[in-house]
Design an enzyme around this catalytic site. Sequence first.
Site, PDB file in Angstrom:
ATOM      1  N   CYS A  79      30.354  39.814  37.344  1.00  0.00           N
ATOM      2  CA  CYS A  79      31.578  40.448  37.015  1.00  0.00           C
ATOM      3  C   CYS A  79      32.821  39.496  37.245  1.00  0.00           C
ATOM      4  O   CYS A  79      32.654  38.507  37.760  1.00  0.00           O
ATOM      5  CB  CYS A  79      31.702  41.417  38.123  1.00  0.00           C
TER       6      CYS A  79
ATOM      7  N   CYS B 125      31.945  38.691  42.555  1.00  0.00           N
ATOM      8  CA  CYS B 125      32.679  38.708  41.490  1.00  0.00           C
ATOM      9  C   CYS B 125      33.623  37.474  41.605  1.00  0.00           C
ATOM     10  O   CYS B 125      34.342  36.918  42.526  1.00  0.00           O
ATOM     11  CB  CYS B 125      33.858  39.933  41.483  1.00  0.00           C
TER      12      CYS B 125
END
Length: 260
Positions: free
Chosen positions: A166, A85
Amino acid sequence: GVCLGIAFGHRSSGPKNDRFAGNFKTVIISKCKAYLGLNEEQSSENTCEKVWDAFSGAYVGRDPCDVPMEAYDSLIHAVNPKAACNRMLFWSQTKDIVHQFTEAKKCLLTLEDTLLGFIMDNLTWCSKNGSKETFSTGCPGWSECEKNPVRSFWNRVSAAFAESACGEVTVMLNGSVDTPFRANSIFASIEVKKFSSPKMRALNVILVTRGNDTANCENDSLQNLQAVLDPTLKYTCTEVHRSKIMDCISDPDKPCGACW
Ligand code: AVW
């Protein structure tokens, strides 16, 4: 191992198909082991054998124009990469600079810095109907037929990479072309469609320019990008001169945050 991979990566020259066939597996396994050795990723003794079995199972014995992207589903499941992420870097028409960048700075990573992308980058492969072999010459070109084993592989791994996106996501696009966001690129036709909030929060475009350039952040194709993007995602676009990124790449003391 990596050198072996590069040596076998060229399409035009190389040994005859029948001599190559047995070696292709060796190339895949050695690049796989090299990657796992350099990256502290959890893996077991037989990870690379499993990768080969799932990978070859996708195209061996099949017509080289009839390998759909779904053929690689079990390969994706066998590897099941974990998402990074806020560190994912997508690209289109900027291959050289993004890979120089991720080589120099470890803050961001591209698909080609993950196991499957690393192994297959610069390789060509196909088989034949009813054959048990892998060939690396005489395979269909990228656009010769849509469902060729190489194109379907990149479509499938790109879909998986984008699906896992993400946090804040970065994409480097080329400001020296008329259409930085090209409709039939993998980035436009596969990846952008998989981006979804709330898992992903923002898409930050870095438009790489070179002075008196053709495109800026107001470019029509970038308007299209905003129009097709999930509207709940935040969107930013920053024009960055190529030389600023190159300076950053060559100066190990410059932190990532200083590159744009
Ligand atoms: P690209 P993408 N003929 O720079 O967005 C031959 O356009 O597509 O970036 N080879 C081709 C063709 C073609 N018409 N189109 C693409 N390629 C091959 C995975 C060629 O090897 C990453 F995650 C070219 O260098 C990026 O975000 C490469 O595909 C995204 O997909 C890239 O074409 C980059 O694919």
